[in-house]
Motif scaffolding. Structure first.
Motif, PDB file in Angstrom:
ATOM      1  N   THR A  39      48.483  29.043   5.772  1.00 29.32           N
ATOM      2  CA  THR A  39      47.326  29.090   6.662  1.00 29.32           C
ATOM      3  C   THR A  39      47.703  29.628   8.030  1.00 29.32           C
ATOM      4  N   ASP A  40      46.693  29.694   8.893  1.00 35.29           N
ATOM      5  CA  ASP A  40      46.884  30.191  10.255  1.00 35.29           C
ATOM      6  C   ASP A  40      46.704  29.062  11.260  1.00 35.29           C
ATOM      7  N   GLY A  94      56.484  31.824  11.117  1.00 36.65           N
ATOM      8  CA  GLY A  94      56.644  32.814  12.179  1.00 36.65           C
ATOM      9  C   GLY A  94      55.498  33.813  12.174  1.00 36.65           C
ATOM     10  N   GLU A  95      55.725  34.903  12.841  1.00 32.35           N
ATOM     11  CA  GLU A  95      54.714  35.960  12.941  1.00 32.35           C
ATOM     12  C   GLU A  95      54.753  36.811  11.685  1.00 32.35           C
ATOM     13  N   ARG A 149      51.838  32.249  11.007  1.00 33.70           N
ATOM     14  CA  ARG A 149      51.369  31.648   9.761  1.00 33.70           C
ATOM     15  C   ARG A 149      52.170  30.381   9.490  1.00 33.70           C
ATOM     16  N   PHE A 150      51.595  29.500   8.686  1.00 31.91           N
ATOM     17  CA  PHE A 150      52.220  28.209   8.403  1.00 31.91           C
ATOM     18  C   PHE A 150      52.186  27.930   6.908  1.00 31.91           C
TER      19      PHE A 150
END
Length: 140
Positions: A101-102, A120-121, A128-129
């Protein structure tokens, strides 16, 4: 909760999916649910209207990844997202559920007991996760 597997995606579910993916990708995403047995889309109804949906991809060893999850903005913060995840755990006898997710949704997962890891990016300027919940960890 009911599985959605009709040839034509109900309009209210299409509207919900617009919160979880871009409008231009909704039909292609729904086609994936129709084409792959390991993908399932479920809707949550209130007063005979879909107010939530969750799409998953079942993986091996009693786990799945949430591909989309959405609740109507008018029904949020009422525990519907958590109930949908609980339903998925029980329906498919899962030991683990994960999701990518974001920043907008990471606190939802964190607040119901998921473990969060930053990826990270993944895209320029977008963190993002990865979120995971083991069934032994009670979803709050």
């Amino acid at each position: 909760m009911e599985e959605i597997y009709t040839n034509v995606l109900p309009g209210s579910v299409k509207e919900l999916l617009a919160y979880a993916t871009s409008v231009s990708k909704i039909d292609a995403e729904y086609d994936l649910y129709k084409q792959h047995e390991n993908r399932k889309l479920y809707g949550y109804k209130l007063n005979n209207k879909f107010i939530g949906c969750i799409g998953i991809e079942l993986t091996e060893q009693q786990s799945c990844e949430i591909k989309q999850i959405a609740v109507s903005p008018f029904e949020r913060r009422a525990g519907i997202g958590k109930r949908m995840i609980d339903f998925i755990f029980e329906k498919h006898s899962l030991s683990m559920i994960s999701a990518e997710t974001d920043q907008d949704a990471v606190n939802f997962y964190k607040n119901i007991g998921f473990t969060i890891t930053s990826l990270g990016e993944k895209y320029p300027g977008v963190e993002r996760f990865w979120c995971e919940c083991l069934r032994t960890e009670k979803v709050k």
